[in-house]
Scaffold this motif. Structure first.
Motif: not given
Lengths: 154, 917
Positions: B7-14, B53
């Protein structure tokens, strides 16, 4: 205040007393120097300024708490251990990378466990349940997105 | 268990985090971060409204950048916006950012408060919890805490939130009506709630113990259920086979806010708990895991703390001591450290002092073999604490031998400790002299001025040791390389008492002089100046070396020395030796008069070292009224210049008694009339009549706290100056003014650093002596610069006659016999007055005890009445004092009667005490 750090890099910090930004940096630097210089068999407590430092090393991570004069050192050591257990359970054998990439999760776990510097709940189950519930909420409101959208191209 | 990716979904952050980790150099990292910051900034500023988001993602990135150690100066607004989002994760990140990054003085606080308020009002428990975590809004929280329908987890958060609020601004949440229900949370079914509530109650009980007294019995009952019932299943609250260790520790901690319970049944139940905890320490461990032993011992140490705090059960104290003795040899370094630390406090209890002493060999061994300096430090502390006349020689010898290899960081402290112990427990002063000379030999660089001043004071005051001292320093000076401090002591002592060993041809006057002079050229200017004074004293003591010494004084290196001080001494001494007759010389250069007996300044120094204050600089010490330092400096000064220029002044000084010196100090004080215009604050003064510690003054900038201790006619007051601002105080100074009639002398004040950093606290020590009875109190004047303006503060110091009370226990028969003896009308003072506070027996008892007298049980035929007895100690006399307080609950009145042998004392004590009820 609780920090965990590794070979001179701070991974997570939480302050439970209001401290000026400049002082925070100074204190972190000072603490890192002291703690990293200590040898493995040495005792986990030391006096620093008017506080007591309790630290423990797990693999490449040092966990470090500053407590007050009359606080109990041994139980603080176990506070650290319980936090590590929680991280471990949540991430499934936690490693430093987990904490780097999911620092916000690590924060949430810490917040569920400690609040204002005091233990909120010592039960592993209760804390994990709280975090699980939070994750469920998250899934509900997170709609899947395409990779393109993610990168801001859509 | 949830996987990481869930459920993270913050790929930009990763992606961003990976980028940072892949950076090869610091520069590349900074570059990448700057790029990202620019990107986020433009996104936030851009025309297109961002969805929740993206906001969340960018705020997260900012957080990460902050964690890397960069300053973040924007994004707060976006984070606040996230608070009002309906999506959990967005809200959560908003709260996280705020709790990590927003300072309490930010003007965003109002916006944040709004968000929090909304969440608190919502019916959604998760949102409520989030809001409580961020911590702010007030009067609603106690309601949430005790309401029947609140979920357990919310209760826990509410308890801790309240605790936090109470610490930051205690007035915000008046507990009044909630008190009883909060205390009853100790009975809650949910152990998590009990744990959180115990923290809250402990904090509240520390502030107002009386309101939370009822928590004692509940805490004991709870503890007893956890500790003594073997079969109870606490499920998830059992930690590595230890039942609820956190809760146990917290309960034991709560009990440390109070004296031992008075109710016998409760007391025995608590004793049973403590015994069980001690017994469990002897049982074989249920697990080999270190967590098991840590948790178990955490409870044990907290129990021992409680036993020490109560200091009333000899058997428990001795058992605690034995248990700690076992830990002293434990293989876990942590346990050895803690055992040494706890034993230090045990050593000061009269019940366990002897038991602690039996472990001396182990502790000495620890000093020798521990590999960790912090453990060795604890061992030094413990040796210091357990030292008494019986083992002083052994302990001092061990500390001296440890000093040779000790870490540089703790040497000075050990030197001070050795010096204090050697003086305090010296039966025979030759041992004392040997010890101090050894100190100088082993760690000369760490021997501060106070230490060598002190040895000289003692030698001068005790004629039985003077010959020995002269002989010993003479021998010590034979060493080819000796420390400059030894040259100083040697020069001074031989100058005064060299004649005592001159009979022996091996230490004839000429030999002594040559020996001293051989060190002369290697010494610093102050030491050389001291040696020149020793030489002129030699001329008086030994006429046969006069020519030799005059020769030395006459040499160019002295008469034309580039240093003014040295040159002046050489010229004046030479001249004096030429023109003065033997009689005049003998008068001018007579042996130094004894020093007034005062408490060691070394002790003050050690305490100061322990505090946050810096080392005193010499100028400060000179300006200050520290009797010892000044006197020792005066000896030096007098026997250099003053006496030569104005011999009569010296003679005058000789005749003057030590008290004249003290009245001189008072004069100096009354000269500082510039401060007279400041209004003297005394609003907190009455609060200190029955207690010794607390805050005496506070405004927006400065807090002045006091801690004082009194013994017989002597007292010591620690004054703590806390800078409440984030800016430095400059030119900080403080002085004590007494009016002329005040015979209560402030013996000495320690120096304070002229700069107090923002948020820092410094400490000052006042030594006080009660000379005779008095009414007025001294005034503390504080001056400093804050932001360019000069601040003047004057505070009345709570030094009152009753502080010099020693309680006296006596039987009913004795009491009434004395009561009758003090029957003269002027000896009795009586006052009838209306109660200002609720008439609570326990509070009254505590106040009378705090006043300083012994509370005599079953003396008065009427059990409602309070009867007390004590002796006021002053330097000149002791005044016995009997008091009787008769409450009349119906009329809400008291009658207070005091009888002492002096009318002024009776009156003063009556005035002081009658204001308290």
């Amino acid at each position: 205040m609780q920090n965990s750090l590794r070979q001179g890099k701070l991974r997570l910090q939480k302050w439970y007393t209001a401290t000026a930004e400049r002082d925070k940096k100074k204190m972190v630097r000072e603490l890192m120097q002291i703690v990293l210089a200590r040898k493995p068999k040495m005792c986990s407590f030391l006096e620093w300024r008017d506080l007591k430092i309790v630290y423990k090393r797990y693999a490449s991570l040092y966990f470090c708490c500053a407590i007050e004069e009359q606080d109990n050192e041994l139980i603080t050591l176990e506070v650290i251990h319980r936090f590590v257990e929680l991280l471990d359970k949540y991430f499934g054998s936690v490693c430093e990378l987990d904490i780097i990439f999911n620092f916000e999760k690590a924060y949430f776990i810490l917040d569920e466990f400690l609040m204002g510097g005091e233990i909120q709940d010592t039960s592993k189950k209760s804390v994990l349940k709280a975090i699980e519930q939070a994750d469920l909420l998250q899934e509900e409101d997170e709609s899947p997105r395409s990779v393109l959208e993610e990168m801001g191209l859509a | 268990m949830p996987a990481v990716s869930k459920g993270d979904g913050m790929r930009g952050l990763a992606v961003f985090i990976s980028d940072i980790r892949n950076c090869k150099s610091k520069e590349a990292e900074v570059k990448r971060i700057n790029k990202e910051l620019a990107n986020i900034r433009s996104k936030f500023k851009g025309d297109k409204a961002l969805d929740g988001y993206s906001k969340k993602k960018y705020v997260c990135k900012l957080l990460f950048i902050f964690l890397l150690g960069h300053d973040i100066d924007f994004g707060h607004m976006e984070a606040v916006n996230l608070l009002s989002s309906n999506k959990y994760t967005e809200k959560q990140i908003g709260y996280l950012f705020i709790s990590v990054l927003v300072n309490s003085n930010s003007d965003l606080i109002r916006l944040i408060n709004n968000g929090i308020k909304n969440d608190l009002a919502s019916r959604n428990p998760t949102f409520m919890n989030l809001a409580l975590h961020c911590i702010a809004f007030a009067s609603e929280i106690p309601r949430i805490l005790v309401a029947g329908d609140t979920m357990d987890s919310v209760k826990q958060s509410a308890a801790l939130c309240l605790l936090r609020l109470n610490r930051t601004s205690p007035d915000l949440v008046p507990m009044g009506e909630w008190t009883a229900r909060v205390v009853h949370l100790l009975n809650d079914q949910h152990l998590g709630v009990v744990t959180a509530a115990t923290s809250l109650i402990t904090t509240l009980a520390q502030k107002s113990p009386d309101d939370f007294k009822t928590s004692i019995s509940l805490a004991v009952a709870r503890l007893s259920r956890i500790v003594t019932s073997a079969s109870i299943d606490l499920q998830d609250y059992t930690y590595y086979f230890v039942a609820a260790p956190w809760l146990s520790v917290k309960l034991l901690r709560l009990l440390q806010c109070y004296p031992p319970p008075e109710d016998a049944a409760l007391r025995s139940r608590l004793t049973e708990c403590l015994e069980t905890i001690l017994n469990k320490a002897q049982e074989p461990p249920k697990s080999k895991k270190v967590q098991h032993s840590n948790a178990k011992n955490a409870v044990l140490f907290e129990a021992i703390s409680l036993i020490i705090h109560h200091d009333s059960e000899p058997t428990l104290l001795v058992r605690a001591c034995n248990q700690l003795g076992q830990f002293l040899q434990h293989r876990e370094t942590n346990l050895r450290y803690l055992a040494l630390e706890s034993m230090c406090t045990l050593a000061s209890s009269e019940f366990s002092h002897e038991a602690v002493k039996t472990h001396i060999e182990t502790v000495i061994n620890a000093l020798k073999t521990e590999r960790d300096v912090s453990v060795r430090q604890r061992a030094v502390d413990l040796l210091y604490a357990m030292c008494d006349r019986s083992n002083a020689k052994q302990i001092v010898a061990e500390m001296l031998s440890y000093l040779e290899t000790a870490d540089y960081s703790i040497r000075e402290e050990i030197v001070l400790k050795v010096a204090i112990l050697a003086e305090k427990y010296a039966v025979d002063y030759t041992w004392y002299v040997d010890t101090i000379l050894n100190l100088i030999r082993i760690a000369g660089d760490y021997v501060s001025e106070e230490v060598w001043y002190r040895v000289i004071q003692i030698v001068i005051n005790r004629d039985d040791v003077q010959g020995y001292a002269a002989k010993t320093v003479f021998e010590a000076l034979q060493a080819p390389a000796c420390h400059e401090n030894l040259v100083k002591v040697g020069g001074y002592i031989l100058g005064e008492f060299g004649n005592l060993i001159a009979g022996d041809s091996r230490s004839s006057p000429l030999v002594q002089f040559n020996l001293l002079h051989s060190k002369f050229h290697l010494c610093s200017v102050p030491t050389r100046a001291l040696l020149l004074s020793a030489y002129i004293k030699f001329i008086n003591l030994f006429p046969e070396v006069k020519a030799t010494i005059q020769e030395v004084l006459r040499s160019d290196s002295q008469l034309r020395n580039a240093d003014v001080e040295l040159q002046q001494r050489a010229v004046e001494y030479l001249r004096l030796s030429c023109i003065a007759s033997t009689d005049i010389l003998a008068t001018v250069l007579e042996e130094m008069p004894p020093f007034p007996e005062r408490e060691s300044s070394i002790l003050a120094k050690l305490k100061r070292k322990k505090g946050p204050g810096n080392l005193p600089d010499i100028d400060d010490a000179r300006r200050n009224v520290n009797g010892n330092t000044e006197h020792s400096e005066k000896t030096e000064t007098t026997n250099k210049v003053t006496l030569v220029r104005t011999a009569s002044a010296y003679l005058l000084n000789l005749n003057s008694t030590p008290t004249a010196g003290a009245s001189l100090l008072v004069d100096v004080f009354s000269d500082s009339s510039t401060l007279a215009s400041v209004e003297v604050s005394d609003e907190n003064f009455p609060r200190f009549v029955c207690k010794n510690n607390g805050v005496i003054f506070e405004n927006q900038l400065l807090q002045i706290g006091l801690k004082s201790e009194y013994r017989q006619n002597l007292g010591r007051m620690y004054v703590f100056y806390g800078n409440k601002t984030s800016t430095q105080f400059l030119s900080f100074s403080s002085s004590v003014t007494c009016n002329d009639t005040l015979k209560n002398h402030i013996l000495s004040t320690s120096s304070v650093d002229p700069i107090i950093e923002g948020g820092a606290q410094v400490q000052q020590i006042l030594n006080i002596e009660c000379v005779s009875d008095f009414t007025d109190a001294p005034v503390l004047n504080v001056q400093f610069r804050y932001g360019g303006t000069l601040q003047n503060i004057a505070v009345k110091l709570p030094v009152m006659l009753n502080k010099f009370f020693q309680p006296t226990e006596m039987t009913s028969q004795d009491f009434f016999q004395r009561w009758k003896q003090l029957g003269a009308p002027q000896q009795e003072v009586q006052k009838i007055f209306k109660a200002k506070h609720p008439m609570d027996t326990e509070v009254t008892k505590a106040k009378i005890l705090g006043f300083g007298v012994a509370l005599l049980d079953r003396v008065d035929p009427n059990p409602e009445n309070f009867v007390g007895a004590g002796v006021i100690h002053s330097k000149n006399t002791q005044v016995g004092c009997l008091l009787r307080l008769e409450p009349n609950t119906q009329a809400q009145m008291y009658r207070l009667t005091l009888r002492t042998s002096r009318d002024s004392v009776s009156q003063r004590l009556c005035d002081l005490l009658s204001e308290q009820f």
